[in-house]
Scaffold this active site. Structure first.
Site, PDB file in Angstrom:
ATOM      1  N   LYS A 126       0.911  -1.395  -0.337  1.00 40.17           N
ATOM      2  CA  LYS A 126       0.126  -0.250  -0.054  1.00 40.17           C
ATOM      3  C   LYS A 126       0.828   1.226   0.304  1.00 40.17           C
ATOM      4  O   LYS A 126       0.666   2.030  -0.662  1.00 40.17           O
ATOM      5  CB  LYS A 126      -0.878   0.358   0.929  1.00 40.17           C
ATOM      6  CG  LYS A 126      -1.683   1.458   1.092  1.00 40.17           C
ATOM      7  CD  LYS A 126      -2.842   0.839   2.382  1.00 40.17           C
ATOM      8  CE  LYS A 126      -2.470   0.604   3.861  1.00 40.17           C
ATOM      9  NZ  LYS A 126      -3.612   1.368   4.485  1.00 40.17           N
ATOM     10  N   ASP A 144      -7.142   1.330   1.005  1.00 40.92           N
ATOM     11  CA  ASP A 144      -7.255   1.732   2.646  1.00 40.92           C
ATOM     12  C   ASP A 144      -8.836   0.901   2.501  1.00 40.92           C
ATOM     13  O   ASP A 144      -9.458   1.138   2.105  1.00 40.92           O
ATOM     14  CB  ASP A 144      -6.625   2.840   3.022  1.00 40.92           C
ATOM     15  CG  ASP A 144      -7.594   4.168   2.144  1.00 40.92           C
ATOM     16  OD1 ASP A 144      -8.360   4.008   1.640  1.00 40.92           O
ATOM     17  OD2 ASP A 144      -7.221   5.314   2.487  1.00 40.92           O
TER      18      ASP A 144
END
Length: 219
Positions: A126, A144
């Site tokens: 991420k 997210d």
């Protein structure tokens, strides 16, 4: 949350056309001055709010905006300067270690390469996606909690894991909108399509989104 049906290609195109028309150049909310401070800010943002990270990194980046300057500060000082952020001890250690690795292996520069980024302490997929997108313009999408929720709630990219949602988004987001899709979706999830009570009455894509029942206006 009601299970949404999958959107078709035309609906997906229309969603991003709406986002682009409303905000052609969306910006991330983590403060930074260069790719290095962006990387550090994203590492610090794990399980923390952007607002909280910005409060801590303002003074930090004013005196340490390169790996070399960060190493001069040292782990103890970095730890003290970010102690208002959750998990600050481990994060301070990661910041110092990744700074050293940037100097040792990348000439003090943030690499424009996923594998090299993910090899740095505290950097996962991420974080690498955010840096590749914001610093280097890659059409990556960092999933997210907001993007995971949106992918499933709207029908845009249903998936059981963040990686599954990411992979589907990469397939369905039109190429013309790939550069900014990440920020449009994060901002939409953060401020409009909220977890507990989505504000459907002011949503740009309410007529396209598959979520039911829509949340009525409070007035």
């Amino acid at each position: 949350m009601a299970k949404a049906t999958r959107l078709d290609r035309g609906d997906v195109e229309e969603i991003f056309r709406h986002f682009h028309a409303a905000n052609p150049e969306p910006q991330g909310e983590l403060h930074h001055v260069n790719p290095y401070t962006l990387l550090v800010a994203v590492v610090l943002s794990a399980q923390a709010t952007d607002e909280g990270v910005n409060r801590a990194t303002g003074p930090l980046f004013a005196i340490a905006d390169t790996p070399q300057k960060m190493l001069v500060l040292g782990e103890d000082t970095v730890r003290d300067m970010i102690k208002t952020i959750g998990l600050f001890r481990g994060k301070a250690k990661n910041v110092i270690q990744l700074s050293q690795q940037l100097i040792d292996h990348h000439g003090g520069q943030v690499p424009d390469d996923r594998a090299a980024l993910e090899a740095l302490p505290g950097v996962g997929r991420k974080t690498a996606n955010v840096v590749l997108n914001m610093a280097f313009g890659h059409p990556t999408i960092a999933v997210d909690t907001h993007l995971f929720r949106l992918g499933n709630r709207t029908g845009l990219a249903p998936g059981k894991t963040p990686r599954a949602v990411e992979d589907k988004l990469l397939k369905v987001v039109p190429e013309a909108y790939g550069r900014h899709a990440h920020h449009w979706l994060i901002l939409h999830g953060r401020y409009v399509c909220k977890a507990r009570k989505p504000e459907c009455w002011r949503c740009l894509i309410s007529d396209i989104c598959r979520f039911r029942p829509k949340t009525p206006s409070p007035t």
